[in-house]
Design a protein around this motif. Structure first.
Motif, PDB file in Angstrom:
ATOM      1  N   ASN B  33      -7.990  15.356  28.361  1.00 31.08           N
ATOM      2  CA  ASN B  33      -7.599  16.733  28.391  1.00 31.08           C
ATOM      3  C   ASN B  33      -8.400  17.156  29.561  1.00 31.08           C
ATOM      4  OD1 ASN B  33      -6.506  18.954  28.250  1.00 31.08           O
ATOM      5  ND2 ASN B  33      -7.610  19.893  26.676  1.00 31.08           N
ATOM      6  N   TYR B  34      -9.656  17.179  29.743  1.00 27.58           N
ATOM      7  CA  TYR B  34     -10.504  17.213  30.829  1.00 27.58           C
ATOM      8  C   TYR B  34     -10.332  16.376  32.370  1.00 27.58           C
ATOM      9  CZ  TYR B  34     -13.869  20.006  28.013  1.00 27.58           C
ATOM     10  OH  TYR B  34     -14.551  21.124  27.445  1.00 27.58           O
ATOM     11  N   VAL B  36      -7.579  15.447  33.301  1.00 25.64           N
ATOM     12  CA  VAL B  36      -6.327  15.863  34.088  1.00 25.64           C
ATOM     13  C   VAL B  36      -6.036  17.171  34.587  1.00 25.64           C
ATOM     14  CG1 VAL B  36      -4.827  13.919  33.189  1.00 25.64           C
ATOM     15  CG2 VAL B  36      -5.034  16.110  32.065  1.00 25.64           C
ATOM     16  N   GLN B  37      -7.333  18.142  34.567  1.00 27.26           N
ATOM     17  CA  GLN B  37      -7.288  19.096  34.639  1.00 27.26           C
ATOM     18  C   GLN B  37      -8.724  19.729  35.566  1.00 27.26           C
ATOM     19  OE1 GLN B  37      -6.181  22.098  31.523  1.00 27.26           O
ATOM     20  NE2 GLN B  37      -6.502  20.653  30.346  1.00 27.26           N
ATOM     21  N   ASP B  38      -8.424  20.659  36.426  1.00 23.42           N
ATOM     22  CA  ASP B  38      -9.632  21.378  36.951  1.00 23.42           C
ATOM     23  C   ASP B  38     -10.161  22.514  36.380  1.00 23.42           C
ATOM     24  OD1 ASP B  38     -11.624  21.788  38.792  1.00 23.42           O
ATOM     25  OD2 ASP B  38     -10.344  21.957  40.641  1.00 23.42           O
ATOM     26  N   ARG B  45      -7.905  27.346  34.068  1.00 20.95           N
ATOM     27  CA  ARG B  45      -7.793  25.847  34.627  1.00 20.95           C
ATOM     28  C   ARG B  45      -6.379  25.540  35.144  1.00 20.95           C
ATOM     29  NH1 ARG B  45      -8.464  23.638  28.532  1.00 20.95           N
ATOM     30  NH2 ARG B  45     -10.308  25.214  28.596  1.00 20.95           N
ATOM     31  N   VAL B  46      -6.485  24.545  36.149  1.00 24.51           N
ATOM     32  CA  VAL B  46      -5.418  24.186  36.932  1.00 24.51           C
ATOM     33  C   VAL B  46      -5.061  22.560  36.335  1.00 24.51           C
ATOM     34  CG1 VAL B  46      -4.240  23.803  39.027  1.00 24.51           C
ATOM     35  CG2 VAL B  46      -6.009  25.601  38.570  1.00 24.51           C
ATOM     36  N   PHE B  47      -3.635  22.213  36.200  1.00 21.40           N
ATOM     37  CA  PHE B  47      -3.337  20.791  36.107  1.00 21.40           C
ATOM     38  C   PHE B  47      -3.296  20.080  37.165  1.00 21.40           C
ATOM     39  CE2 PHE B  47      -0.495  17.376  35.462  1.00 21.40           C
ATOM     40  CZ  PHE B  47      -0.916  16.706  34.484  1.00 21.40           C
ATOM     41  N   GLY B  49      -3.166  16.566  37.525  1.00 21.50           N
ATOM     42  CA  GLY B  49      -2.611  15.068  37.499  1.00 21.50           C
ATOM     43  C   GLY B  49      -3.498  13.985  37.704  1.00 21.50           C
ATOM     44  N   GLY B 258     -14.277  17.545  35.073  1.00 20.13           N
ATOM     45  CA  GLY B 258     -12.813  16.609  35.475  1.00 20.13           C
ATOM     46  C   GLY B 258     -13.314  15.168  35.840  1.00 20.13           C
TER      47      GLY B 258
END
Lengths: 367, 290
Positions: B33-34, B36-38, B45-47, B49, B258
């Motif tokens: 989970n961490y 692939v996110q900022d 939080r922002v996805f 990729g 991340g």
């Protein structure tokens, strides 16, 4: 090939043996003829394996000398005395192929590869291992593995004797018979001295020309299977060989009669006299198969109570009671067994007398 | 499907599912989970990729740490496995010596890892440590593990050898003791040399325990953290910064959760891959036909 002499061998695993009971082997003195097939028979813990290891050189005896063809080899290591040994379970070099396994003892002796190849193929052929030569030894069945162990002994043409330490323990029953035959075949073909340790009397009797029976660190009798059956020289041999074992009935002498719990059995005149001279604790020994029973009284027959009958398929084992004494008779499958009381006859030529467990010899030479 | 009606047995597997879920799968999924996110702040939080993965895979310092790690683990295995086998072969086989040797050998294994580091710090210090002083004053070697990268490397390596070779020895010893006497007797009768006994009996019979020893030592050394952290702190420079230290710096020091999570997963896969290779190679000796 060699004739093996054991000269006054005794062995103890203790550093300072004093009493007889400290010895695993008590005074062994005998000769193993060149080219003979011997079975060393005895119960577990009687010193069979110790004796075998002394012959092979894995153990050095505390006392006595081992001679191969008259040459003293007592202090020599196994590899120097040209002996081969097959162990209870297959001992293989797992990472090698069958061929390499068979070639290993020759390679270690720095033989050239052409002679190795010739010898390995010859042995593989004799043991029916040719189709497996390229295979890994570890993947084969137990009987093939045991044949490879044997093969490693056979490849050495100078081998004096091959020793077997209960080699068929891990083999399936239906293959045991086949392997025993193979051993006999090998014996005839290579004319080697084979010494075969076992506690299975059937194995010993079918394999060997001469059976050596050991008991409590001593050799109690050496003879052909028939001799062991007919004339056990020691009560232990009588009891150990044959199924069920020999009957031993405590007795006293009364003229030419043996008295067993009040019943009388007549003995050949000379024999009773010898028993008189021998003295000691007397026992009458008879094989169950010779103790014939019938429901009608006859001469020299003793009245006994029938305690039980075990049907073995091809024969019946009848358990009988004479006073306090229990003994057994083996009768043919078809014979009628009386329900309660029967008459047991003791044929004089099959009746043996024992003094303190030792046979009083009489009429045994004719066997 | 008539079979479906009586599948209560699945309930028996439930506890295992729960344990595995809480001990392995849920933590692992958190990391996924961490990765692939900022995470900018709580609830913010922002996805992103595969951005962190690309970052991590192109990170120059991480490559350096990875190479350092591979060389280190290789050295550890190359020293500890042969040494362990060698010592196991010379250990006594019976008598009081057996227990004495085993207890003495097991001692380093009982010491907590950060204490091991501390012991070696004290032991190696050029001003007061036994080794440090001896090397500097008695042999005239200017040994200083906090300043010289080579010395620092050697010290970490020797510490690991001291700490973990006993494990290999104990495993090998157990493997050797399990070989039935008849094999040695047969080898004697076949006239095998001492080397042939080792090559064709002892080594093949030790294969199983050696596989375990290699796997354990590889995984542990590849994840080594505490001892070099205490001993050298990753220095001098970055010379003894191994993968897990670099990872910790990234996650705890810089709070780059991340990239650290992406790194963790890559790290995990590398260990899995190497372990699989070792396992396949060593256990294949078993099957192949000669």
């Amino acid at each position: 090939m060699a004739r093996i002499n054991l000269n006054e061998i005794a062995h103890s695993y203790r550093p300072d043996p004093k009493e007889p009971k400290d010895y695993a082997l008590k005074r062994i003195h005998n000769v193993w003829d060149d080219g003979g097939a011997y079975a060393l028979l005895g119960p577990s813990g009687c010193g069979k394996t110790t004796l075998l290891n002394i012959i092979s050189g894995l153990l050095i005896p505390s006392e006595g000398r081992v001679l191969f063809d008259g040459k003293d080899v007592t202090g020599l290591a196994p590899e120097q005395r040209n002996i081969a040994q097959v162990f209870q379970f297959p001992v293989l070099y797992d990472t090698m192929s069958v061929y390499e396994n068979l070639a290993f003892p020759l390679k270690n002796r720095k033989m050239d590869s052409a002679s190795i190849d010739k010898r390995v193929r010859e042995v593989a052929d004799a043991l029916d291992l040719t189709p497996f030569l390229k295979k890994r030894a570890s993947g084969l069945a137990a009987d093939a593995k045991q044949k490879i162990s044997l093969g490693r002994g056979l490849v050495r043409s100078d081998v004096a004797a091959i020793l077997f330490d209960e080699p068929l323990t891990v083999i399936d029953p239906h293959l045991k018979w086949h392997l025993r035959r193979k051993l006999k075949e090998i014996h005839d073909r290579f004319k080697l001295t084979l010494i075969y340790v076992t506690h299975d009397q059937v194995e010993a009797m079918t394999f060997a020309d001469q059976v050596v029976v050991m008991y409590d660190g001593e050799i109690v009798q050496t003879g052909t299977p028939q001799e062991l059956f007919e004339c056990p020289e020691h009560a232990f041999v009588g009891y150990f060989i044959g199924s069920p074992g020999m009957n031993f009935l405590p007795m006293t002498l009364e003229g030419n009669m043996a008295r067993i719990n009040g019943a009388s059995v007549s003995l050949p005149p000379g024999y009773a006299e010898m028993a008189h001279k021998a003295g000691g604790k007397l026992e009458l020994g008879i094989r169950p198969v010779y103790a014939a029973i019938s429901d009608a009284p006859s001469d020299n027959a003793v009245k006994a109570a029938v305690v039980g009958v075990d049907d073995q398929g091809d024969s019946k084992i009848v358990t009988l009671r004479l006073g306090e004494q229990i003994f057994r008779s083996k009768t043919p499958e078809g014979a009628r067994v009386p329900a309660e009381v029967c008459y047991v006859s003791f044929p004089p030529e099959k009746t043996k007398l024992y003094s303190n467990g030792k046979l009083i010899k009489w009429g045994c030479d004719s066997v | 499907m008539s079979k479906w009606e009586d599948n209560k047995a699945w309930f028996l597997v439930l506890p295992v599912f729960l344990v595995v879920a809480f001990s392995a799968i849920i933590p692992l999924m958190t990391v996924v989970n961490y990765s692939v996110q900022d995470i900018l702040g709580p609830g913010d939080r922002v996805f992103v990729g595969d951005e962190w993965y690309r970052d991590v895979l192109t990170d120059f310092r991480l490559h350096e740490a990875l190479w350092r790690q591979i060389v280190y683990s290789f050295c550890v295995l190359a020293i500890e496995v042969p040494l362990g086998i060698g010592v196991a072969l010379t250990l006594p086989k019976k008598g009081w010596g057996v227990s004495a040797c085993l207890v003495l050998l097991a001692l380093p294994l009982l010491i907590p890892w950060n204490v091991v580091g501390t012991i070696w710090v004290v032991f190696s210090r050029p001003d007061i440590g036994l080794t440090g002083v001896t090397l500097n004053n008695l042999f005239g070697i200017p040994y200083n593990f906090t300043a010289n990268p080579v010395h620092s490397w050697l010290t970490v390596l020797i510490m690991d050898v001291w700490h973990w070779t006993p494990l290999v020895i104990l495993l090998c010893y157990a493997g050797l003791r399990a070989i039935p006497e008849a094999y040695y007797q047969a080898a004697k009768i076949d006239g095998a040399s001492r080397f042939a006994v080792f090559r064709y009996i002892q080594l093949p019979k030790m294969r199983g325990v050696l596989l375990i020893a290699v796997l354990l030592r590889f995984m542990d050394s590849f994840m080594i953290y505490t001892e070099p952290f205490v001993l050298t702190g990753g220095g001098p420079g970055n010379s003894t910064t191994f993968l897990s230290q670099y990872l910790t710096k990234m996650a705890v020091g810089q709070f780059d959760l991340g990239p650290a999570a992406a790194f963790s997963l890559v790290y995990f896969l590398i260990i899995l891959l190497f372990s699989y290779i070792f396992y396949t190679v060593i256990s294949s000796f078993d099957k192949g036909e000669a």
